[in-house]
Motif scaffolding. Structure first.
Motif, PDB file in Angstrom:
ATOM      1  N   ASN A 201       0.828  -1.292  -0.029  1.00  0.00           N
ATOM      2  CA  ASN A 201       0.162  -0.057   0.030  1.00  0.00           C
ATOM      3  C   ASN A 201       0.953   1.169  -0.051  1.00  0.00           C
ATOM      4  N   PHE A 202       1.157   1.625  -1.198  1.00  0.00           N
ATOM      5  CA  PHE A 202       1.965   3.028  -1.081  1.00  0.00           C
ATOM      6  C   PHE A 202       1.131   4.147  -1.147  1.00  0.00           C
ATOM      7  N   SER A 203       1.641   5.398  -0.389  1.00  0.00           N
ATOM      8  CA  SER A 203       0.714   6.529  -0.469  1.00  0.00           C
ATOM      9  C   SER A 203       0.510   7.062  -1.825  1.00  0.00           C
ATOM     10  N   LYS A 204      -0.466   7.691  -1.955  1.00  0.00           N
ATOM     11  CA  LYS A 204      -0.620   8.454  -3.430  1.00  0.00           C
ATOM     12  C   LYS A 204       0.368   9.048  -3.676  1.00  0.00           C
ATOM     13  N   TYR A 205       1.293   9.813  -2.788  1.00  0.00           N
ATOM     14  CA  TYR A 205       2.326  10.707  -3.494  1.00  0.00           C
ATOM     15  C   TYR A 205       3.532   9.731  -4.166  1.00  0.00           C
ATOM     16  N   ILE A 206       3.805   8.778  -3.465  1.00  0.00           N
ATOM     17  CA  ILE A 206       4.705   7.731  -3.800  1.00  0.00           C
ATOM     18  C   ILE A 206       4.485   6.872  -4.967  1.00  0.00           C
ATOM     19  N   TYR A 207       3.129   6.573  -5.191  1.00  0.00           N
ATOM     20  CA  TYR A 207       2.626   5.811  -6.307  1.00  0.00           C
ATOM     21  C   TYR A 207       2.904   6.686  -7.633  1.00  0.00           C
ATOM     22  N   GLU A 208       2.362   8.051  -7.439  1.00  0.00           N
ATOM     23  CA  GLU A 208       2.515   8.982  -8.537  1.00  0.00           C
ATOM     24  C   GLU A 208       3.912   9.473  -8.953  1.00  0.00           C
ATOM     25  N   SER A 209       4.648   9.492  -7.865  1.00  0.00           N
ATOM     26  CA  SER A 209       6.053   9.929  -8.212  1.00  0.00           C
ATOM     27  C   SER A 209       6.911   8.694  -8.844  1.00  0.00           C
ATOM     28  N   ILE A 223      14.252  16.688  -8.379  1.00  0.00           N
ATOM     29  CA  ILE A 223      13.212  16.320  -7.249  1.00  0.00           C
ATOM     30  C   ILE A 223      12.170  17.437  -6.987  1.00  0.00           C
ATOM     31  N   ASP A 224      12.587  18.811  -7.477  1.00  0.00           N
ATOM     32  CA  ASP A 224      11.845  19.823  -7.335  1.00  0.00           C
ATOM     33  C   ASP A 224      10.682  19.819  -8.276  1.00  0.00           C
ATOM     34  N   ASP A 225      10.898  19.169  -9.743  1.00  0.00           N
ATOM     35  CA  ASP A 225       9.846  19.078 -10.531  1.00  0.00           C
ATOM     36  C   ASP A 225       8.815  18.000  -9.946  1.00  0.00           C
ATOM     37  N   ILE A 226       9.327  16.881  -9.257  1.00  0.00           N
ATOM     38  CA  ILE A 226       8.214  15.899  -8.995  1.00  0.00           C
ATOM     39  C   ILE A 226       7.506  16.647  -7.595  1.00  0.00           C
ATOM     40  N   CYS A 227       8.179  17.574  -6.819  1.00  0.00           N
ATOM     41  CA  CYS A 227       7.271  17.867  -5.759  1.00  0.00           C
ATOM     42  C   CYS A 227       6.267  18.984  -6.183  1.00  0.00           C
ATOM     43  N   HIS A 229       4.878  18.814  -9.281  1.00  0.00           N
ATOM     44  CA  HIS A 229       4.157  17.920  -9.922  1.00  0.00           C
ATOM     45  C   HIS A 229       3.150  17.470  -8.859  1.00  0.00           C
ATOM     46  N   LEU A 230       3.525  17.127  -7.735  1.00  0.00           N
ATOM     47  CA  LEU A 230       2.627  16.559  -6.665  1.00  0.00           C
ATOM     48  C   LEU A 230       2.110  17.731  -5.892  1.00  0.00           C
ATOM     49  N   ASN A 231       2.619  18.817  -6.060  1.00  0.00           N
ATOM     50  CA  ASN A 231       2.215  20.113  -4.992  1.00  0.00           C
ATOM     51  C   ASN A 231       2.457  19.568  -3.370  1.00  0.00           C
ATOM     52  N   ILE A 232       3.760  19.161  -3.235  1.00  0.00           N
ATOM     53  CA  ILE A 232       3.893  18.484  -1.869  1.00  0.00           C
ATOM     54  C   ILE A 232       5.411  19.153  -1.292  1.00  0.00           C
ATOM     55  N   ASN A 233       5.425  19.227  -0.068  1.00  0.00           N
ATOM     56  CA  ASN A 233       6.481  19.921   0.458  1.00  0.00           C
ATOM     57  C   ASN A 233       7.942  18.932   0.210  1.00  0.00           C
ATOM     58  N   SER A 235      10.747  18.644   1.740  1.00  0.00           N
ATOM     59  CA  SER A 235      11.426  17.763   2.859  1.00  0.00           C
ATOM     60  C   SER A 235      10.426  16.585   3.384  1.00  0.00           C
ATOM     61  N   TYR A 236       9.223  16.901   3.357  1.00  0.00           N
ATOM     62  CA  TYR A 236       8.387  15.918   3.624  1.00  0.00           C
ATOM     63  C   TYR A 236       8.330  14.852   2.489  1.00  0.00           C
ATOM     64  N   PHE A 237       8.432  15.172   1.229  1.00  0.00           N
ATOM     65  CA  PHE A 237       8.243  14.079   0.174  1.00  0.00           C
ATOM     66  C   PHE A 237       9.660  13.105   0.305  1.00  0.00           C
ATOM     67  N   CYS A 238      10.814  13.899   0.616  1.00  0.00           N
ATOM     68  CA  CYS A 238      11.811  12.873   0.890  1.00  0.00           C
ATOM     69  C   CYS A 238      11.909  12.058   2.042  1.00  0.00           C
ATOM     70  N   ARG A 239      11.395  12.378   2.924  1.00  0.00           N
ATOM     71  CA  ARG A 239      11.159  11.581   4.269  1.00  0.00           C
ATOM     72  C   ARG A 239      10.138  10.278   3.781  1.00  0.00           C
ATOM     73  N   LEU A 240       9.150  10.819   3.220  1.00  0.00           N
ATOM     74  CA  LEU A 240       8.031   9.911   2.782  1.00  0.00           C
ATOM     75  C   LEU A 240       8.658   9.016   1.692  1.00  0.00           C
ATOM     76  N   PHE A 241       9.368   9.247   0.720  1.00  0.00           N
ATOM     77  CA  PHE A 241       9.902   8.378  -0.192  1.00  0.00           C
ATOM     78  C   PHE A 241      10.772   7.424   0.308  1.00  0.00           C
ATOM     79  N   LYS A 242      11.807   7.913   1.445  1.00  0.00           N
ATOM     80  CA  LYS A 242      12.699   7.008   2.027  1.00  0.00           C
ATOM     81  C   LYS A 242      12.019   5.966   2.733  1.00  0.00           C
ATOM     82  N   SER A 243      10.977   6.486   3.555  1.00  0.00           N
ATOM     83  CA  SER A 243      10.260   5.503   4.315  1.00  0.00           C
ATOM     84  C   SER A 243       9.572   4.202   3.639  1.00  0.00           C
ATOM     85  N   GLU A 244       8.992   4.880   2.710  1.00  0.00           N
ATOM     86  CA  GLU A 244       8.108   3.659   1.765  1.00  0.00           C
ATOM     87  C   GLU A 244       8.896   2.869   0.864  1.00  0.00           C
TER      88      GLU A 244
END
Length: 308
Positions: A201-209, A223-227, A229-233, A235-244
Motif C-alpha cells: 500500500n503505497f501512499s498516493k504521493y509515492i505511487y504517482e512519483s 526532485i523539485d519538478d516532482i514536488c 508536480h505533486l504539490n508537496i513539500n 522535505s516531507y516528500f524526501c522523508r516519505l519516499f525513503k520511508s516507503e
C-alpha cells in the motif's frame, strides 16, 4: 477512514490462537531461545491488555496500528509466495537470508546447506549492494543473489545452486544453460514486482512519483519538478519516499535508469553515449561510473559478457 473493530479483534484472536497452540506443544530444552515473556500466561495477559488498549484508541490510531500489523503479516506472506512461485516456475532452490545471513525462508527438494558451507558463498556476498543482483560462480556451480528488503532489513534471495554445463557430477543439481541466467533474474524480478504491486500500500504521493519516473526517466528529472508536480513539500516528500521505498529519491531514480540501460546495452548498435542519453544522462563518463557502482563492472564489460 472508519475501521471495523471486528478486524482488530480478529487479528488479536489469531495471535492468541497461535500462542495457545504453541502452549500445547512439547516444551523445548533449556538451551532454546527465550521469548519476550517469561511465561505463556503473561503473554496471553499481554495480548488481552493490548486488545483492550487498542479498542480504546482513536479511529486514526486504530487505522495506523491495523495497517502496521497487516503490513507485517503480508510481508511474510509475500516472502513465502515469491519463493514458492519462483520455485514452481523453474525448480531451482531459493532461500531468503537477512543481512546477518540468517535463513528466514527456504524452498528446495534437497539440502543445499552443504554447498553453502563448502563454497562459503555468504562471504562472497556484497552486503552493501542493495539494488543490483550479484552472480556468484564456482566452476560449474552458480548462485543468483537478489537484494530484497524484508521488515526493514536489507536481505537477499539466494537462487541456486544450479549448473550451466550438463555433467554427471552433482546430477541432482538442476541444469540451466548459461544464457538462461538473465531469464532467471527477470522471472524473479517479475514475480516480486507482481506480488509487491498487489499487496503493498503505497501512499498516493509515492505511487504517482514512481509512475512519473517510469514515464519520464529519459528526461532531466529533478526532485523539485516532482514536488511541484505533486504539490508537496520537498522535505516531507524526501522523508516519505525513503520511508516507503527504502531508498532515497535519487538512489531509486539512478537504480531505475541503470536497470533500463541494461536492455539497451544488449543492442550493440547503441554506443555507450547513446545508451546514457536514452536513460537520462548527458555525460557517458558519469553514467559509466554509476553503472559500475551498481554492478561492479563497466557498461562495456556488461555488454561484452552478454553478447559474447
Amino acid at each position: 477512514m472508519e475501521i471495523n473493530t471486528l478486524d482488530i479483534e480478529k487479528i488479536v484472536k489469531q495471535v492468541m490462537q497461535s500462542v495457545e497452540a504453541a502452549e500445547n506443544k512439547p516444551q523445548c530444552s533449556d538451551n532454546c531461545g527465550e521469548g519476550i515473556f517469561p511465561t505463556m500466561e503473561e503473554a496471553i495477559d499481554a495480548a488481552f491488555t493490548a486488545q483492550r488498549k487498542l479498542l480504546d484508541c482513536s479511529m486514526s490510531d486504530k487505522d495506523r496500528f491495523v495497517k502496521a500489523i497487516r503490513n507485517q503479516l503480508s510481508k511474510k506472506e509475500n516472502l513465502e509466495k515469491i519463493s514458492k512461485d519462483f520455485y514452481d516456475c523453474v525448480n531451482i532452490p531459493i532461500r531468503y537470508i537477512d543481512s546477518s545471513f540468517n535463513v528466514k525462508h527456504n524452498i528446495s527438494s534437497y539440502s543445499i546447506d552443504v554447498f553453502i558451507d563448502e563454497l562459503g558463498i555468504y562471504k562472497d556476498i556484497n552486503k552493501n549492494e542493495i539494488c543490483t543482483n550479484q552472480i556468484l560462480n564456482y566452476d560449474n556451480i552458480h548462485f543468483i543473489i537478489k537484494p530484497f528488503q524484508y521488515r526493514g532489513d536489507n536481505g537477499f534471495f539466494v537462487v541456486g545452486p544450479f549448473k550451466t554445463l550438463s555433467t554427471l557430477e552433482h546430477d541432482h543439481i538442476p541444469f540451466k544453460p548459461i544464457h538462461c541466467i538473465n531469464h532467471l533474474e527477470n522471472i524473479l524480478k517479475y514475480i516480486i514486482k507482481e506480488i509487491d504491486h498487489h499487496t503493498r500500500n503505497f501512499s498516493k504521493y509515492i505511487y504517482e512519483s514512481v509512475s512519473y519516473i517510469r514515464k519520464h526517466y529519459s528526461n532531466d528529472i529533478k526532485i523539485d519538478d516532482i514536488c511541484s508536480h505533486l504539490n508537496i513539500n520537498k522535505s516531507y516528500f524526501c522523508r516519505l519516499f525513503k520511508s516507503e521505498m527504502g531508498l532515497t529519491f535519487s538512489q531509486f531514480l539512478n537504480a531505475y535508469r541503470i536497470e533500463r540501460s541494461k536492455e539497451l546495452l544488449k543492442n550493440k548498435e547503441y554506443s555507450i553515449l547513446d545508451v546514457a542519453m536514452e536513460v537520462g544522462y548527458n555525460n557517458h563518463n558519469y553514467y559509466s561510473s554509476l553503472f559500475k557502482k551498481f554492478n561492479k563492472i563497466t557498461p562495456l564489460d556488461y555488454r561484452n559478457q552478454y553478447i559474447y
